[in-house]
Motif scaffolding. Sequence first.
Motif: not given
Length: 316
Positions: A13-16, A47-52, A79-84
């Motif tokens: 999971p990736c965020y900024n 590898v799967l990268y998830v842009d949150d 949209g940003n839905v959180g790490h979990q």
Amino acid sequence: MKRATPCLALLIPCYNEEDTLPHLLHTLDKLLATLKSEGLIHNNSFVLYVDDGSRDNTWQIIEAHSLQNVHSKGLKLAGNVGHQNALLAGMMELRNEVDCLISMDADLQDDIAVIPSMLKHHAEGCEVVYGVRNNRAADSFFKRYTAGLFYKLMGKIGVRIVSQHADYRLVSQTALNALAQYGETNLFLRGIFPSMGFPSAVVAYERKERQHGESKYPLKRMLSFAWQGVSSFSGLPLRLAGVCSLATLLFALLLSFLALLAWARGETVSGWTSLIITVLFLGSVQLFCLTLIGEYLAKIYAEVKRRPRYIVEKKC
């Protein structure tokens, strides 16, 4: 009976994370190639990268890399839905594509050197393998202390949780299909997987220092996450509120008895100080109990609306 060589997906999971991604992409590409050359994973592993819902160039970097590398994929959330929830989105995307996945944070503080040990446990029949930190020297004193306190609290209130485990774990397809049956909105994966009861194992590792970017878990988010874990798996806070209310009721009855006794003896009772202290004390306890009840009602409200936990915008 030992399992066949699994098709593995690394879930990130990736965020900024635009500052972290160049080093991360190179490191995981190299890791994947090494695991394949050693025969530990199938050649179709990726590898799967998830842009949150990142606000920087995270998705553009992921998308560009996927065009150059067939073993790198991307999933962009609207949209940003959180790490979990970002983790859940990736898991649900992968559950019919791979034999197992390993989720880890983009900061590479989780030691990738223990991945072969995780795969070995999976080959021996474990459905979930937890990465557990045996050293938190890279964390601040405050974070180490509060993390230890959190795990102790969760154990005391009866929540099944693996101490010092974050979200660095191997999950088999069997466990992923079981996870798909969990429809709750208030998601706490660290409690869900141990509660499933599947055969599991623990692999210890030393947590490293973050090399690039900054932590996405400030104090406010850490406290919110801790409350999510407590309230999602235990009704004990509500019961404690009830016990607290009962104790204050008994205290109030005692004060009433003493006041009546003083009145019967004809003693002069000034009354104001004791009265105002009692009113403030009882009022604060009542508000505290109502706050706890309100928190649980808010969680019920979120659950019954059945809104989607995430929306996928793009894939690559």
